[in-house]
Enzyme design. Structure first.
Site, PDB file in Angstrom:
ATOM      1  N   SER A  81       0.802  -1.235   0.000  1.00 27.28           N
ATOM      2  CA  SER A  81       0.000   0.000   0.000  1.00 27.28           C
ATOM      3  C   SER A  81       0.832   1.282   0.000  1.00 27.28           C
ATOM      4  O   SER A  81       0.277   2.361  -0.224  1.00 27.28           O
ATOM      5  CB  SER A  81      -0.936   0.030   1.204  1.00 27.28           C
ATOM      6  OG  SER A  81      -2.097  -0.703   0.925  1.00 27.28           O
ATOM      7  N   LYS A  84       0.428   3.351  -2.922  1.00 34.42           N
ATOM      8  CA  LYS A  84      -0.763   4.200  -3.072  1.00 34.42           C
ATOM      9  C   LYS A  84      -0.410   5.675  -2.924  1.00 34.42           C
ATOM     10  O   LYS A  84      -1.060   6.551  -3.490  1.00 34.42           O
ATOM     11  CB  LYS A  84      -1.830   3.786  -2.049  1.00 34.42           C
ATOM     12  CG  LYS A  84      -2.374   2.404  -2.339  1.00 34.42           C
ATOM     13  CD  LYS A  84      -3.254   1.843  -1.241  1.00 34.42           C
ATOM     14  CE  LYS A  84      -3.689   0.433  -1.625  1.00 34.42           C
ATOM     15  NZ  LYS A  84      -4.316  -0.328  -0.574  1.00 34.42           N
ATOM     16  N   TYR A 206      -2.925  -2.918 -10.680  1.00 33.36           N
ATOM     17  CA  TYR A 206      -2.872  -2.702  -9.229  1.00 33.36           C
ATOM     18  C   TYR A 206      -1.943  -3.725  -8.559  1.00 33.36           C
ATOM     19  O   TYR A 206      -1.139  -3.369  -7.684  1.00 33.36           O
ATOM     20  CB  TYR A 206      -4.294  -2.789  -8.658  1.00 33.36           C
ATOM     21  CG  TYR A 206      -4.368  -2.693  -7.160  1.00 33.36           C
ATOM     22  CD1 TYR A 206      -4.308  -1.462  -6.513  1.00 33.36           C
ATOM     23  CD2 TYR A 206      -4.491  -3.839  -6.378  1.00 33.36           C
ATOM     24  CE1 TYR A 206      -4.376  -1.374  -5.122  1.00 33.36           C
ATOM     25  CE2 TYR A 206      -4.568  -3.755  -4.993  1.00 33.36           C
ATOM     26  CZ  TYR A 206      -4.509  -2.532  -4.373  1.00 33.36           C
ATOM     27  OH  TYR A 206      -4.564  -2.454  -3.010  1.00 33.36           O
ATOM     28  N   TYR A 262      -4.823   3.640   7.521  1.00 34.65           N
ATOM     29  CA  TYR A 262      -6.162   3.015   7.515  1.00 34.65           C
ATOM     30  C   TYR A 262      -6.933   3.359   8.800  1.00 34.65           C
ATOM     31  O   TYR A 262      -6.988   4.527   9.172  1.00 34.65           O
ATOM     32  CB  TYR A 262      -6.080   1.488   7.345  1.00 34.65           C
ATOM     33  CG  TYR A 262      -4.928   0.985   6.547  1.00 34.65           C
ATOM     34  CD1 TYR A 262      -4.825   1.307   5.198  1.00 34.65           C
ATOM     35  CD2 TYR A 262      -3.933   0.202   7.108  1.00 34.65           C
ATOM     36  CE1 TYR A 262      -3.775   0.843   4.438  1.00 34.65           C
ATOM     37  CE2 TYR A 262      -2.875  -0.269   6.357  1.00 34.65           C
ATOM     38  CZ  TYR A 262      -2.796   0.062   5.027  1.00 34.65           C
ATOM     39  OH  TYR A 262      -1.755  -0.387   4.286  1.00 34.65           O
ATOM     40  N   VAL A 280       1.145  -3.612   3.879  1.00 29.27           N
ATOM     41  CA  VAL A 280       1.147  -4.943   4.502  1.00 29.27           C
ATOM     42  C   VAL A 280       2.436  -5.732   4.240  1.00 29.27           C
ATOM     43  O   VAL A 280       2.595  -6.829   4.769  1.00 29.27           O
ATOM     44  CB  VAL A 280      -0.078  -5.811   4.089  1.00 29.27           C
ATOM     45  CG1 VAL A 280      -1.366  -5.260   4.654  1.00 29.27           C
ATOM     46  CG2 VAL A 280      -0.148  -6.003   2.592  1.00 29.27           C
TER      47      VAL A 280
END
Ligand code: GLN
Length: 328
Positions: A81, A84, A206, A262, A280
């Site tokens: 992530s 991102k 992705y 998150y 992660v």
């Protein structure tokens, strides 16, 4: 100019580093090892479950060009992530404020892979750093780039001054084969008209994006523009290059602070108080505006998918340095 213990000549602007950073990093490394075994390596992506759990690396890149590392800071790991952050920055550069018609900018308070809010919020994800939001960003970039993996790697290679970055095909395939939940979110958003491309194609991109690998040292270097008013630090004595406007950089950092971890974003803000992005793979990158960036990696995760040792290390670093105490 004040000579510092780390050997770097600092101007007043960099007084924050007038301390023995190498010794601090050694201390944090030693303390962090007491936490081995307190978390679990992510295994919902089978290839990530094969990573040796007891690893720890940390790198601090300073806007004055300094770099300090400890432990496994040169070992490449799966960014997951953390990518991102970079895809969001690329999309923001392309679309500016129009981006906010496709994705929100509020913390979700829900797990990174949660699907529930999409139903009540008409297929508009809460923010670009949860999976649903990142999928929309990847959809936007899929419309723009024939080869998104090269576009992302190109940006990262430039920012990190590192020509040898790549994504790991085994990890990408492993995630792609088990990406049922992300696929469900993509189809759901498509049913709401918030997805332009075929979900299969976007998921290919992705999963490649998430499988990008970097070391802590490379990641800290690549994010330095966020600590430097958007300017990509030139290491060869040339003037810094503007990668992102100062205004957009400020906004990216605000989003990282409120949404970068998150449903643990509040806890991270309380404990660490810096803009962060977690993944992660066990990596976390943190921005100390006007000072530098910190990348830390330790694969064992807590229940919310954030690195146990990584969060501890950042918390200790801000306690020991005072970084972030005056930047909010
Ligand atoms: N590739 C991962 C996923 O979509 C990224 C999640 C993460 O790092 N939190 O599940």
């Amino acid at each position: 100019m004040a000579p510092t213990a780390c050997g770097i000549k600092c101007t007043a602007r960099f007084l924050e580093c007038a301390m023995n950073l190498p010794a601090l990093l050694d201390q944090i490394h030693t303390e962090a090892q007491a936490l081995y075994g307190k978390g679990r390596v992510a295994d919902y992506i089978p290839a990530l479950g094969e990573v040796a759990p007891r690893q720890f690396g940390m790198a601090v890149a300073l806007v004055n060009g300094g770099m300090h590392t400890v432990g496994d800071a040169q070992v490449p790991f799966s960014l997951q992530s953390i990518t991102k952050l970079f895809t969001f920055v690329i999309a923001l550069k392309l679309m500016g404020e129009e981006l906010w018609q496709r994705v929100g900018r509020e913390p979700s308070g829900a797990a990174f892979n949660s699907i529930v809010q999409l139903e009540t919020e008409n297929g508009i994800p809460r923010n670009p750093f949860i999976n649903a939001g990142a999928l929309v960003i990847t959809d936007i970039l899929t419309s723009r780039y024939a080869h998104l993996d090269y576009a992302l790697l190109g940006a990262l290679r430039r920012l990190a001054d590192e020509p040898n970055l790549h994504w790991n095909p085994r990890v990408a395939r492993s995630e792609r084969e088990t990406a049922h939940r992300n696929m469900a979110m993509a189809y759901f958003m498509k049913s709401h008209g918030n997805f332009q491309n075929e979900p299969e194609l976007v998921l290919d991109n992705y999963c490649r994006q998430c499988a990008t690998e970097m070391s802590c040292a490379q990641l800290a270097q690549a994010t330095l523009f966020l600590a430097n008013g958007g300017r990509d630090l030139a290491l060869d004595g040339q003037p810094d290059e503007l990668f992102l406007s100062a205004e957009q950089t400020r906004r990216v950092n605000a989003l990282l602070l409120t949404c970068g971890a998150y449903d643990a974003a509040g806890d991270f803000a309380y404990r660490i108080g810096l803009p962060v992005k977690t993944g992660v793979g066990g990596g976390i990158v943190a921005v100390v505006p006007e000072v530098g960036t910190v990348a830390v990696w330790a694969p064992e995760l807590d229940a919310k998918g954030n690195s146990v040792l990584g969060a501890f290390a950042l918390e200790r670093l801000v306690q020991l340095t005072g970084w972030g105490h005056t930047t909010l």
